[in-house]
Design an enzyme around this catalytic site. Sequence first.
Site, mmCIF file in Angstrom:
data_model
loop_
_atom_site.group_PDB
_atom_site.id
_atom_site.type_symbol
_atom_site.label_atom_id
_atom_site.label_comp_id
_atom_site.label_asym_id
_atom_site.label_seq_id
_atom_site.Cartn_x
_atom_site.Cartn_y
_atom_site.Cartn_z
ATOM 1 N N HIS A 91 3.450 79.582 57.277
ATOM 2 C CA HIS A 91 4.719 80.321 57.288
ATOM 3 C C HIS A 91 5.927 79.422 57.528
ATOM 4 O O HIS A 91 7.042 79.762 57.126
ATOM 5 C CB HIS A 91 4.667 81.461 58.307
ATOM 6 C CG HIS A 91 3.783 82.576 57.856
ATOM 7 N ND1 HIS A 91 4.124 83.432 56.838
ATOM 8 C CD2 HIS A 91 2.543 82.946 58.245
ATOM 9 C CE1 HIS A 91 3.147 84.289 56.628
ATOM 10 N NE2 HIS A 91 2.171 84.015 57.474
ATOM 11 N N HIS A 133 6.393 76.412 56.193
ATOM 12 C CA HIS A 133 6.795 75.949 54.858
ATOM 13 C C HIS A 133 7.474 77.079 54.075
ATOM 14 O O HIS A 133 8.460 76.864 53.366
ATOM 15 C CB HIS A 133 5.576 75.516 54.044
ATOM 16 C CG HIS A 133 4.846 74.327 54.584
ATOM 17 N ND1 HIS A 133 3.604 74.418 55.156
ATOM 18 C CD2 HIS A 133 5.178 73.018 54.623
ATOM 19 C CE1 HIS A 133 3.194 73.223 55.519
ATOM 20 N NE2 HIS A 133 4.128 72.345 55.213
ATOM 21 N N GLN A 166 2.287 57.337 54.616
ATOM 22 C CA GLN A 166 2.756 57.723 55.950
ATOM 23 C C GLN A 166 1.614 57.929 56.939
ATOM 24 O O GLN A 166 1.852 58.374 58.060
ATOM 25 C CB GLN A 166 3.661 58.963 55.875
ATOM 26 C CG GLN A 166 2.971 60.255 55.480
ATOM 27 C CD GLN A 166 3.977 61.375 55.230
ATOM 28 O OE1 GLN A 166 4.647 61.410 54.202
ATOM 29 N NE2 GLN A 166 4.099 62.304 56.161
ATOM 30 N N GLN A 219 11.541 63.312 62.163
ATOM 31 C CA GLN A 219 11.522 63.124 60.701
ATOM 32 C C GLN A 219 12.838 63.605 60.082
ATOM 33 O O GLN A 219 13.423 62.928 59.229
ATOM 34 C CB GLN A 219 10.344 63.899 60.112
ATOM 35 C CG GLN A 219 10.391 64.049 58.604
ATOM 36 C CD GLN A 219 9.140 64.665 58.029
ATOM 37 O OE1 GLN A 219 8.121 64.011 57.940
ATOM 38 N NE2 GLN A 219 9.199 65.921 57.609
HETATM 39 O O1 PAF Z 1 6.785 66.930 56.535
HETATM 40 C C1 PAF Z 1 5.990 66.643 55.618
HETATM 41 O O2 PAF Z 1 5.167 67.458 55.183
HETATM 42 C C2 PAF Z 1 6.004 65.246 55.018
HETATM 43 O O3 PAF Z 1 6.259 64.289 55.986
HETATM 44 C C3 PAF Z 1 6.959 65.109 53.833
HETATM 45 C C4 PAF Z 1 8.406 65.334 54.244
HETATM 46 C C5 PAF Z 1 6.585 66.113 52.751
HETATM 47 C C6 PAF Z 1 6.860 63.700 53.238
HETATM 48 O O4 PAF Z 1 5.572 63.420 52.806
#
Ligand code: PAF
Length: 285
Positions: free
Chosen positions: A36, A38, A62, A156
Amino acid sequence: MMQVISDIASLRDIRRRWQLEGKVIGFVPTMGNLHHGHLRLVKQAREVTDMVVASIFVNPLQFGPDEDLAAYPRTMAHDLAALESLGVDVVFTPQVEDIYPRGLEQQTFVEVPGISYMICGASRPGHFRGVATIVCKLFNMVQPNHAFFGEKDFQQLQVIKAMVTDLSMNLKVHGVPTVREGDGLAMSSRNNYLTTDEREIAPALYRTLQSVADAIQLGRRDFSRLIQEHKQQLMEEGLKPDYIEIRSAQSLLHPSHEDTHLVILGAAFLGRARLIDNIQVELHE
Ligand code: PAF
């Protein structure tokens, strides 16, 4: 009809068409396994923009060598159905070879200094370089006018805002509030790693950060001691704290007396999961 596109050339074609039609483009980058949190990003994009692009790409750059790249949950069919139901126009689903054609070792990096090395960056060396690099690349491919990121990954979000400013990128970055389960646990794909017993314990991270926030609102300013007490509390609840930090919400530096907008950030290990969360505090003094 939602289009699912995995090649960069087709994405650019669509983008060019929208540009000619004068459309405003919104972008929601994800690593899939959508929850939810996203979906709230997508809804916000839908409200603010004409055309919405979401991407699903588990970005190897990452993840650290001992992290969960291989285990990271991949649920493409479920994700596509969820995005379609919210009226997303295009889902971009590239392969690793399309994104890193010269291989990960040769890849040009985007590195946002300072802010990338502290807090989560100290525990996960190279993580924010991987995030900044993929987000920059995706911005170059999608060329959005607006991009949407969850505040749950507060650091982030600040790294991406700094990158956009530093590299004069022509888009607006939106931070969208964290979506929580009924018991306060911040929604995250990594919650899938929790066993039933661990899931019961997990909301202690949010409760602990809330308790730090309440103490600050009530006037506590002995931050080191406050942090130590709450790390102890986390351990007693059955979590292994990585960090609890009280920072300026703007700079993520240790706050000065003038800072009135703070963020309390926490990370803790619980079984196979490393949970993160944060709470912002506005001081009215
Ligand atoms: O937050 C995330 O899911 C990831 O770090 C992103 C921003 C899609 C980059 O891979």
